[in-house]
Enzyme design. Structure first.
Site, PDB file in Angstrom:
ATOM      1  CE  LYS A 222     -43.651  55.443 -30.682  1.00 22.45           C
ATOM      2  NZ  LYS A 222     -43.475  54.951 -29.309  1.00 22.45           N
ATOM      3  NE  ARG A 223     -45.946  66.266 -34.238  1.00 21.21           N
ATOM      4  CZ  ARG A 223     -46.323  66.638 -35.467  1.00 21.21           C
ATOM      5  NH1 ARG A 223     -47.577  66.928 -35.726  1.00 21.21           N
ATOM      6  NH2 ARG A 223     -45.433  66.699 -36.447  1.00 21.21           N
TER       7      ARG A 223
END
Length: 449
Positions: A222-223
């Site tokens: 997600k980062r």
């Protein structure tokens, strides 16, 4: 006829990896003149949510990935129970409490072409292999001794993922299963279920897509960008740019093309040309590509796309000046990578209290500018037709009168009016701001320290 399916689970939003899987299935169906089926795998009755389903459908429509048929597994529980009972009756499965479990050791093992595997020996026991010719990865072989008995129906009466997949793919006539390589370990289990059900002739061809990786070659997190399609939409990415970028993650239209419209790409698409290696995701590349699409947008279309963002920010209401907004959009279009960038670039045009870059303030407004700014406001006040040509004339006449370089005044004026050191042409910017506000800000910012 080719029939493919995209089968998301509504236990979360549609993320970028799922969107690419949907895209490749959709493109393959189109290029083959086949059908694209959307099947919602909502057998997890606890985690499946209507809000996730709504988002998945909305994101698919936004990306332009229309479907020919639509199914929900939650509507098909009776069908799964029927097939499970068949395996029980044939002695190929057994019950453990309320659960129904397939005996892996009781079933003959075939390869993808329906040939029985030879009874070779290894480690004192027969080697029972399942193999298939993956359209992307070539031949893949599994020894089924490594696969334990498979739960078909759980004790709560719901089917397991692999069992429901097999039943649905067989009943829906799915000819090709195109999915991520993280599903490779599921494929031999599903082939075994086909075999147990006597549905060898309906085993589809498999193609396992490479993973999407981050810039360190690790699985996308997600980062690094593995977020919902709706997040990209909120960040001001265009659906055309997202689709364009997704198709480049593992496939190329050739000729080093980077910008390729979906309609054109479909004509060139070949699943056999998808790379085996993981595809690296680059946010910088996606933003660059998105910026290229923005630059090509007609001014009217760009203006319409910006309106929801401006309203949400409170910059405009329903009674905004559309012609002025179109002019602003035209001026800033070359500088935009996303639609949200427009809000940062143009805050000074919509707000009296706008952000001023502190370094720019120190560099260009630290010394007293009252004299120059007062003289400029006098000249601006006298302009009857406040357009870029007249603004530039008065500005350059003042520079000549003061005996300074134009840049000596350009930068302080730009910072005073916009809070920024760069932007579209200064004179065009001043006109967009308007005569009254330009004069007001120059009066306020002169001598600011």
């Amino acid at each position: 006829m080719v029939r493919v399916r995209f089968a998301p689970s509504p236990t979360g939003y549609l993320h970028i990896g799922g969107a690419r899987t949907a895209l490749f299935n959709w493109m393959y169906a189109k290029v083959q003149g086949g059908k694209f089926i959307l099947r919602i795998e909502d057998t997890d009755q606890v985690r499946s949510k209507q809000e996730y389903l709504d988002e998945i459908l909305d994101s698919m429509r936004w990306l332009g990935l229309s479907w020919d048929e639509f199914y929900k597994q939650s509507d098909r529980f009776d069908i799964y129970r029927k097939y499970a009972q068949q395996l029980l009756a044939e002695g190929k499965a057994y019950k453990d409490g309320e659960a129904i479990i397939l005996k892996m050791s009781a079933n003959p093992v075939y390869d993808r072409n329906g040939e029985t595997s030879p009874p070779a020996m290894a480690d004192g026991g027969p080697v029972r292999i399942i193999k298939w010719n993956d359209l992307i990865r070539g031949e893949v072989i599994f020894d089924t001794k490594e696969i334990k008995d498979q739960v078909l129906m759980k004790s709560d009466g719901s089917p397991t993922y692999s069992f429901a997949c097999v039943v649905d793919d067989a009943e829906m006539g799915i000819t090709h299963v195109i999915r991520g390589e993280d599903h490779i370990s599921n494929t031999p289990k599903q082939i075994a279920i086909y075999q147990a059900l006597g549905l060898e002739a309906k085993i589809p061809k498999f193609a396992h897509l490479p993973l999407i990786l981050d810039d360190e070659r690790a699985r996308l997190s997600k980062r690094a960008g593995a977020v919902a399609v709706t997040d990209y939409r909120r960040q001001g990415f265009l659906s055309e740019a997202i689709v364009n970028y997704l198709m480049l993650l593992g496939w190329s239209p050739g000729d080093n093309q980077e910008m390729v419209k979906l309609e054109s790409a479909v004509k060139k698409f070949s699943i056999k040309k998808i790379n085996k290696a993981g595809a690296a995701f680059s946010m910088d590349k996606l933003k660059w590509l998105n910026g290229q699409y923005i630059k090509q947008m007609p001014d009217d279309q760009l203006t319409e796309a910006l309106i929801p963002f401006l309203k949400e920010k409170g910059y405009i209401d329903d009674h905004f000046d559309q012609e002025r907004l179109r002019a602003i959009a035209r001026a800033f279009k070359p500088r935009l990578l996303t639609l949200v960038d427009f809000l940062d670039w143009t805050d000074f045009l919509f707000q009296d209290q706008f952000s001023v870059d502190e370094e720019a303030r120190k560099q260009y407004l630290a010394e007293d500018r009252k004299k120059e700014f007062d003289l400029l406001t006098q000249r601006f006040s006298a302009i009857e037709e406040f357009n870029a040509q007249n603004v530039e004339k008065e500005f350059r006449d003042l520079v000549a009168e003061l005996g300074i370089k134009a840049s000596d005044l350009v930068h302080p004026v730009r910072v005073a009016l916009t809070g920024k050191t760069v932007g579209p042409g200064l004179f065009e910017t001043i006109v967009l701001l308007g005569k009254e506000k330009a004069i007001q800000r120059l009066s306020q910012m002169g001598g600011d320290k």
